[in-house]
Design an enzyme around this catalytic site. Sequence first.
Site, mmCIF file in Angstrom:
data_model
loop_
_atom_site.group_PDB
_atom_site.id
_atom_site.type_symbol
_atom_site.label_atom_id
_atom_site.label_comp_id
_atom_site.label_asym_id
_atom_site.label_seq_id
_atom_site.Cartn_x
_atom_site.Cartn_y
_atom_site.Cartn_z
ATOM 1 C CB SER A 157 -1.125 0.133 1.331
ATOM 2 O OG SER A 157 -2.566 1.032 0.769
ATOM 3 C CG ASP A 320 -5.848 -3.953 -3.538
ATOM 4 O OD1 ASP A 320 -7.103 -3.575 -3.536
ATOM 5 O OD2 ASP A 320 -4.868 -4.208 -3.522
ATOM 6 C CG HIS A 350 -5.262 -2.471 -0.050
ATOM 7 N ND1 HIS A 350 -4.663 -2.515 -1.611
ATOM 8 C CD2 HIS A 350 -5.502 -1.576 1.067
ATOM 9 C CE1 HIS A 350 -3.261 -1.978 -0.613
ATOM 10 N NE2 HIS A 350 -3.163 -1.229 0.242
#
Length: 392
Positions: A157, A320, A350
Amino acid sequence: MTIPDVPTQTLPDEGEIGFVHIGSLTTEAGAVIDDVHIAVQRWGELSPTRDNVVVVLHALTGDSHVTGPAGPGHPTGGWWDEMVGPGAPIDTDRWCAVATNVLGGCRGSTGPSSRTRDGKPWGSRFPRISIRDQVEADIAALAALGIDEVAAVVGGSMGGARALEWIVGHPSRVRAGLLLAVGARATADQIGTQCTQIAAIKSDPNWQGGDYHDTGRTPDAGLAIARRFAHLTYRGEVELDTRFGNDAQLDEDPANSGRYAVQSYLEYQGVKLVERFDAGSYVVLTEALNSHDVGRARGGVRKALRSCPVPVVVGGITSDRLYPLRLQQELAEQLPGCAELQVVDSICGHDGFLVESEAVGEMIRKTLLLAGSQSAGPGGAGPGSRKGTTRR
């Protein structure tokens, strides 16, 4: 968190927090942040040649506490507990894992809640920063510790965005990288959802233009709503429907002012974040994510990626919604040093990069094999010349 008068300029004891003073930092946009401190933790011993450092990069609301229990200075337990330690994917019998709290954060590094030389919090005076600025601060902190090159950078991320900036902007300083659940630039969907989260915080009357820190009133309601919105993008649609469906929360009745189960779950996530995170940092770091673009001032995304020789593993998650798989496919196709794109079949969305421990651990091990196969620098594609896709 209180920063000691004499910051650490050597690596702290294992699992403890140290504070590295890097002086003033000029941002990509030209603003100057004075008296910058970066919080650092480490696990494992630094080798005599200082060539075994693995930098672990946290996501938006993470911190330097990668592994270990909650305690003083650590409001929560480690966010990647299974990834670091003796015999773990980042095996501390061989590697020295180092993690920082990102510039702009609120767990020891300089950010909006930090006090300036005038004794007042930065608040609204804290400038906008970029992912690139965060990486420059990390590199300066490591240099202050006598570490000029690292074996690998790993992150998911926002941590993945930082890892990407590391390998593209400073390829001579890193031997391998793991890019998890991230893309080369922010997408319209990401910017849209993240701007809405910022708006929720700033619409809270307690935001006070960002200068709330010494007033006794904090924008908790706005931050909680932002987190609820964000959490929907972190989890998978099928996962949420499987867990909650359209069920009511316990004995509550949504038709009579009661809550749905998923509503209660999201409210809980908001409350948890408010207890440990600063709204000003949330805004600053989210704005940094909105500006993420590895191709900025480098001739565009394709040129920037194609210029990077560092061997990497790229990881994506099938469900995701925030960083869809096509973004990792682009990285794998354009980075000449990409050894493998690993696709994790998961319903967790995610957040799969945090919860799919077996698959992520395998990616880390492969990344460190790449790091171990490189000499003092990236030196060409090496193992990265054998591209492939693996599904888990």
